[in-house]
Design an enzyme around this catalytic site. Structure first.
Site, PDB file in Angstrom:
ATOM      1  N   ASP A 244      42.315  39.452  47.945  1.00 56.49           N
ATOM      2  CA  ASP A 244      43.237  39.668  46.837  1.00 56.49           C
ATOM      3  C   ASP A 244      42.715  39.063  45.536  1.00 56.49           C
ATOM      4  O   ASP A 244      42.276  37.912  45.502  1.00 56.49           O
ATOM      5  CB  ASP A 244      44.600  39.055  47.190  1.00 56.49           C
ATOM      6  CG  ASP A 244      45.637  39.262  46.107  1.00 56.49           C
ATOM      7  OD1 ASP A 244      45.986  40.423  45.834  1.00 56.49           O
ATOM      8  OD2 ASP A 244      46.077  38.259  45.525  1.00 56.49           O
ATOM      9  N   GLU A 281      39.576  43.080  45.751  1.00 54.24           N
ATOM     10  CA  GLU A 281      40.419  43.598  44.683  1.00 54.24           C
ATOM     11  C   GLU A 281      39.938  42.904  43.410  1.00 54.24           C
ATOM     12  O   GLU A 281      40.061  41.693  43.271  1.00 54.24           O
ATOM     13  CB  GLU A 281      41.895  43.289  44.904  1.00 54.24           C
ATOM     14  CG  GLU A 281      42.753  43.883  43.787  1.00 54.24           C
ATOM     15  CD  GLU A 281      44.122  43.240  43.635  1.00 54.24           C
ATOM     16  OE1 GLU A 281      44.971  43.830  42.952  1.00 54.24           O
ATOM     17  OE2 GLU A 281      44.336  42.146  44.187  1.00 54.24           O
TER      18      GLU A 281
END
Length: 582
Positions: A244, A281
């Site tokens: 993330d 990401e």
């Protein structure tokens, strides 16, 4: 068994295990580490007290039966008897499916989700990408407020439920990817600061102080997050991790944490004899992220590509607010650029950021499979005020066009759960914070954020209301009826074509040739012998595909005929066609 904990600032550390207390000794080989031996079987409760303070859970807890503020429980990783022999499955040729365990089924558990994996097998999915499973306070949430990076959230079923899920997925031939959060911990239930310098004020993130990757004490902090990643892959036999918001991993050391992590994951893959991978990401549009370490990159194996999403979203919806502004000026041109070059912002000016952004991707060195392409994700749906999916505003034909562009592109496609049947349920932002002050702050903050964009306060769902989560659960009766069933059949057909036709898995971005007409709202591209034509306009379009015989492999409107001698394909409004040169 041996218990150990890193607590470099403590003068005394005590182990509390199954009602007994014993002093821990400094480890002479590792500065700041404390150890003790105690009899403890699977499920035994334990914790650590620092300098006669309260008993806290182990920072490396593998199970927290009572949540992150309760005691840890011993997990015997050898207790589970694995059923499936699994050689692994890498990213080339993959089709991913992003899944949130808490809303994939009304039950919201790993076991309930495992019972629905047959649907993904029939759909043609190769990998399930689970949203975060780390323990967080309360029962329901997105998972990005996790506070125990080694533990499986107990309401989802705990560690053994994850093993059962992975085992079932592997039996069906599905790989499993887990979304992990290294850039911050949640605001409630975070016990790490009591143990050591896990955070630093040297850098700041949107969530406060940054994880300490480069300040004093950072060697052990880096090891903490690196080893947790390896533990997920090793102990639960996962195939990959999605990392993330890696742009928020602030690290000024000569060797970046991500490079260290990718090297460790590659080494583990060699050890276990199956491919393992990391998906970042990142909004940096920096190809070094996915460039091999041997070529002075960070060595991550792939990344989410929001540029493809933004171009596709603006082409479908006409939205132009916020970061969509740059793409909305000429959405088909933007889409064409991402289909052939990966990034849209590759050193170009970004009005949203007020500066130039990104750098070009070398198509000769980096293949398209290293970029994930998607029309919807948890972020792009859930961060809208009402969590509305594309299906809430687009026609079935335009949804079919979105699927076609995603599933026939040179990027690795990813679906967001439910999109394959145009789910009528929203996916909204929901929380279950147990701290009343935090809960109220989140509620007010969410409404204040969208009020500034013109939303009435009463129209913004209350994240703390259990009904918000309930509304976000998939309705599994929908796929059985139209228009959902028709769109589901279309997704299945497109994914089958991707698996059957080698030209659709060639990852060479330079091999993709695109033509488009911005005013007429059509776009076509060629990948080897495959031709894809998409008409996003309401009126029929004559799309030039060149002379030569073409046969139709799939058409949203079954009345479409192959191109005539003039090479023009007549495509109805809001429709799409996939063709092949025999």
């Amino acid at each position: 068994m041996k218990f150990e904990v890193w607590a470099p600032q403590a003068d005394r550390v005590a182990l509390h295990c199954e009602g007994a207390t014993r002093a821990m000794e400094p480890d002479p080989q590792r500065t700041g580490w404390w150890t003790a031996e105690a009899d403890a079987a699977d499920g035994a409760r334990y914790g650590f007290a620092l300098d006669d303070g309260p008993v806290l859970p182990d920072p490396r807890s593998r199970r927290l039966p009572d949540g992150p503020e309760g005691l840890s429980a011993v997990v015997d990783q050898d207790r589970y008897a694995w059923r499936a022999g699994w050689p692994g499955r890498g990213l080339p040729g993959a089709v991913l499916y992003e899944l949130h365990v808490g809303t994939y089924t009304p039950e919201g558990t790993l076991d309930a989700a495992a019972e629905r994996l047959g649907h993904l097998k029939e759909l043609g999915i190769t990998h399930v990408e689970l949203m975060p499973l780390c323990s967080f306070p309360g029962q329901h949430g997105w998972g990005y407020d996790g506070v125990a990076p080694w533990a499986v959230h107990e309401p989802y079923g705990g560690p053994e439920a994850l093993k059962r899920f992975v085992d079932r997925a592997h039996e069906l031939g599905l790989g499993v990817v887990l979304d992990v959060v290294h850039n911050h911990l949640g605001p409630s239930g975070n016990q790490l600061p009591a143990f050591g310098p896990y955070f630093t004020d040297t850098h700041q993130t949107p969530w406060g102080a940054a994880v300490n990757l480069d300040a004093p004490g950072s060697d052990e902090v880096r090891a903490y997050f690196r080893d947790s990643a390896l533990a997920w892959l090793r102990d639960y036999r996962l195939d990959g991790l999605r990392l993330d918001a890696v742009h928020a991993l602030h690290d000024d050391r000569a060797r970046h944490f991500l490079e260290e992590l990718s090297e460790s994951v590659d080494a583990l893959g060699e050890e276990v004899g199956r491919p393992l991978f990391l998906i970042a990401e990142s909004d940096l549009n920096d190809p070094r992220m996915i460039t091999p370490r041997t070529e002075h990159g960070l060595g991550l194996h792939a990344q989410w590509n929001d540029d493809f999403h933004h171009a596709l979203h603006t082409a479908l919806t006409g939205e132009s607010q916020g970061y969509y502004a740059d793409f909305a000026r000429a959405p088909l041109a933007a889409l064409a650029k991402t289909l052939t070059g990966g990034y849209f912002h590759d050193g170009t000016y970004s009005s949203f950021r007020g500066r130039a952004h990104g750098r070009p991707l070398d198509r000769a060195r980096l293949s398209g499979h290293r970029l994930l392409g998607y029309s919807q994700t948890h972020d792009q749906v859930g961060n809208r005020a009402q969590g509305d999916r594309l299906a809430a505003t687009l026609s079935p034909g335009l949804l079919a066009c979105a699927a076609t562009l995603t599933l026939t592109s040179p990027l690795t496609p990813m679906l967001f759960m439910g999109e394959e049947w145009a789910a009528g349920t929203p996916w909204q932002y929901f929380t279950d914070h147990t701290d009343p002050e935090l809960a109220e702050a989140v509620r007010r903050g969410r409404r204040r954020e969208f009020a500034s964009h013109g939303w009435a306060e009463e129209d913004v769902p209350d994240p703390q209301d259990p009904a918000t989560r309930d509304r976000s659960c998939l309705d599994w009766s929908e796929p059985e009826r139209d228009p959902h069933a028709r769109l589901l059949a279309w997704y299945r057909r497109l994914i089958a074509l991707r698996h059957e036709r080698p030209d659709l898995t060639v990852p060479d971005l330079a091999d993709t040739k695109v033509a488009y007409d911005e005013p007429a709202h059509w776009l076509a591209f060629r990948r080897g012998d495959i031709r894809v034509a998409v008409n996003l306009g309401k009126e029929p379009a004559a799309i030039p595909l060149g002379t030569g015989h073409l046969e139709i492999l799939a058409a949203w409107d079954e009345s479409v005929q192959p191109p005539g001698p003039d090479g023009l394909l007549q495509v109805p409004g809001e429709s799409c066609v996939v063709l092949s040169q025999p």
